[in-house]
Motif scaffolding. Structure first.
Motif, PDB file in Angstrom:
ATOM      1  N   ALA A 183       3.214   5.240  -1.003  1.00  0.00           N
ATOM      2  CA  ALA A 183       2.357   4.188  -1.697  1.00  0.00           C
ATOM      3  C   ALA A 183       1.581   3.689  -1.571  1.00  0.00           C
ATOM      4  CB  ALA A 183       3.807   2.883  -0.891  1.00  0.00           C
ATOM      5  N   GLY A 184       0.641   4.554  -0.865  1.00  0.00           N
ATOM      6  CA  GLY A 184      -1.244   4.380  -0.949  1.00  0.00           C
ATOM      7  C   GLY A 184      -1.218   4.575  -2.271  1.00  0.00           C
ATOM      8  N   GLN A 185      -0.859   5.662  -2.261  1.00  0.00           N
ATOM      9  CA  GLN A 185      -1.804   6.803  -3.377  1.00  0.00           C
ATOM     10  C   GLN A 185      -1.313   5.636  -4.612  1.00  0.00           C
ATOM     11  OE1 GLN A 185       0.637  10.401  -3.890  1.00  0.00           O
ATOM     12  NE2 GLN A 185      -0.660  10.905  -1.802  1.00  0.00           N
ATOM     13  N   LEU A 186      -0.166   4.890  -4.891  1.00  0.00           N
ATOM     14  CA  LEU A 186      -0.110   3.916  -5.411  1.00  0.00           C
ATOM     15  C   LEU A 186      -0.403   2.778  -5.754  1.00  0.00           C
ATOM     16  CD1 LEU A 186       4.467   4.444  -5.796  1.00  0.00           C
ATOM     17  CD2 LEU A 186       2.794   5.863  -7.424  1.00  0.00           C
ATOM     18  N   PHE A 187      -0.852   1.779  -5.013  1.00  0.00           N
ATOM     19  CA  PHE A 187      -2.162   1.477  -4.679  1.00  0.00           C
ATOM     20  C   PHE A 187      -3.255   1.400  -4.965  1.00  0.00           C
ATOM     21  CE2 PHE A 187       0.475  -1.123  -1.181  1.00  0.00           C
ATOM     22  CZ  PHE A 187       1.492  -2.003  -2.388  1.00  0.00           C
ATOM     23  N   ALA A 257      -0.125  -2.767   6.052  1.00  0.00           N
ATOM     24  CA  ALA A 257      -1.022  -3.899   6.188  1.00  0.00           C
ATOM     25  C   ALA A 257      -1.993  -2.963   6.001  1.00  0.00           C
ATOM     26  CB  ALA A 257      -0.916  -4.572   7.946  1.00  0.00           C
ATOM     27  N   GLU A 258      -2.427  -1.672   6.383  1.00  0.00           N
ATOM     28  CA  GLU A 258      -4.077  -0.783   6.705  1.00  0.00           C
ATOM     29  C   GLU A 258      -3.944  -0.491   5.386  1.00  0.00           C
ATOM     30  OE1 GLU A 258      -2.762   2.226   9.272  1.00  0.00           O
ATOM     31  OE2 GLU A 258      -3.837   1.318  10.972  1.00  0.00           O
ATOM     32  N   LEU A 259      -2.636  -1.024   4.294  1.00  0.00           N
ATOM     33  CA  LEU A 259      -3.177  -0.076   3.494  1.00  0.00           C
ATOM     34  C   LEU A 259      -3.590  -0.622   1.966  1.00  0.00           C
ATOM     35  CD1 LEU A 259       0.031   2.488   2.411  1.00  0.00           C
ATOM     36  CD2 LEU A 259      -2.284   3.281   2.544  1.00  0.00           C
ATOM     37  N   GLY A 260      -3.345  -1.894   2.666  1.00  0.00           N
ATOM     38  CA  GLY A 260      -4.410  -3.267   1.541  1.00  0.00           C
ATOM     39  C   GLY A 260      -3.028  -4.454   1.258  1.00  0.00           C
ATOM     40  N   ALA A 261      -1.967  -3.483   1.554  1.00  0.00           N
ATOM     41  CA  ALA A 261      -0.491  -4.134   0.475  1.00  0.00           C
ATOM     42  C   ALA A 261      -1.171  -5.777   0.823  1.00  0.00           C
ATOM     43  CB  ALA A 261       0.643  -3.954   1.010  1.00  0.00           C
ATOM     44  N   ASP A 262      -0.495  -6.630   0.017  1.00  0.00           N
ATOM     45  CA  ASP A 262      -0.710  -8.360   0.485  1.00  0.00           C
ATOM     46  C   ASP A 262       0.556  -8.497   1.071  1.00  0.00           C
ATOM     47  OD1 ASP A 262      -3.296  -9.160  -1.569  1.00  0.00           O
ATOM     48  OD2 ASP A 262      -2.157  -8.169  -2.899  1.00  0.00           O
ATOM     49  N   GLU A 263       1.933  -8.239   0.222  1.00  0.00           N
ATOM     50  CA  GLU A 263       3.159  -8.845   0.743  1.00  0.00           C
ATOM     51  C   GLU A 263       3.417  -7.419   0.859  1.00  0.00           C
ATOM     52  OE1 GLU A 263       6.078 -12.311  -0.152  1.00  0.00           O
ATOM     53  OE2 GLU A 263       4.625 -11.190  -1.612  1.00  0.00           O
TER      54      GLU A 263
END
Length: 284
Positions: A183-187, A257-263
């Motif tokens: 998911a982090g790569q997709l973000f 949260a560490e990946l910077g997701a808003d939700e």
């Protein structure tokens, strides 16, 4: 980071009557949003119906589809449905869209599984036109009441065209149910596309993850059943990302949260309404 909870609308043979109570309990518990998972060729509850039922049972919690297989719908009809759900909810809906990947979900004649990307781009034009109150070619009347807003759109998918679509039409991106590292790569891809496309600020980033706090074996079986037609490779990826138990759920919250997701929307694998309280106890 906000923490939402999914509705169990795509648990096999779920009782649709659980949806209003699930929604009300989730709002009372303090979750940020209620999400849906979308398929058509499966014995669950249509995401539009689940979102409408949740809207009627709540007053403040957000509503989000993550994702709805929008090319399976005739565009004017879906635009009207979505506008209605958003309006009766008091403008709490975010439309999460995607192409879908299973041919059996395309049950409407003339709207098959081929050419979905081009069709979705055309559909997005139609949605905006309908929401703006413009008349369709086949009618002299607008399809929605005056004052209808343009419903916020977030886009899912992993192909480059999905990120291009996000930049053109969306306010953000929603991941599939994959491990946090993926998911982090997709973000990162979403952020890059947003910047390269000249959009100001940052895209809204939404992650989804399955959880089970009750019967783990049954929860895993439900998820594997739901994804079985997509192939064993994807089934293994999704099964491996299920957050089983409070510690795993809390670890997922920290990772996103560490990946910077808003939700982060935590989707249930069981239609057991006690899962709402169990999840609230674990993460709120």
């Amino acid at each position: 980071m906000k923490i939402g909870i999914g509705l169990p609308n795509q648990v096999r043979e779920m009782d649709p009557a659980v949806i209003p109570a699930w929604a009300a309990r989730s709002e009372a518990a303090g979750f940020s949003s209620l999400g849906t998972v979308g398929r058509i060729a499966y014995p669950g509850l249509m995401d539009t119906v689940a979102l409408a039922a949740a809207a009627g049972a709540t007053s403040t919690i957000g509503l989000i589809s993550n994702i709805m297989i929008t090319p399976a719908w005739p565009a004017p009809l879906l635009a009207k449905e979505v506008a209605g759900i958003d309006a009766v909810s008091g403008h709490r809906l975010t439309l999460g869209i995607g192409l879908g990947g299973r041919p059996d979900d395309f049950v409407v004649e003339g709207l098959g599984p081929r050419g979905t990307g081009k069709r979705l781009d055309n559909d997005l034009e139609v949605y905006r036109s309908v929401w703006r109150g413009e008349t369709a070619d086949s009618t002299s009347n607008p399809l929605v009441p005056s004052g209808t807003r343009e419903v916020p759109v977030i886009v899912g998918g992993m192909a480059p065209a999905s990120f291009e679509r996000m930049v053109r039409w969306g306010e953000g991106y929603v991941t599939p149910s994959v491990p946090a590292a993926m998911a982090g790569q997709l973000f990162d891809a979403a952020r890059t596309a947003w910047k390269d496309g000249g959009r100001e600020g940052s895209p809204r980033l939404v992650a989804i993850a399955y959880f089970v706090l009750g019967d783990e074996a049954q929860g895993r079986a439900n998820v594997r059943d739901y994804y079985s037609s997509a192939g064993e490779e994807l089934v293994a990826i999704v099964d491996g990302a299920i957050c089983a138990g409070p510690d795993a759920v809390r670890a997922a919250v920290e990772a996103y949260a560490e990946l910077g997701a808003d939700e982060l929307i935590l989707n249930p694998t069981l239609a057991d309404i006690d899962e709402v309280a169990r999840l609230a106890d674990a993460v709120l």
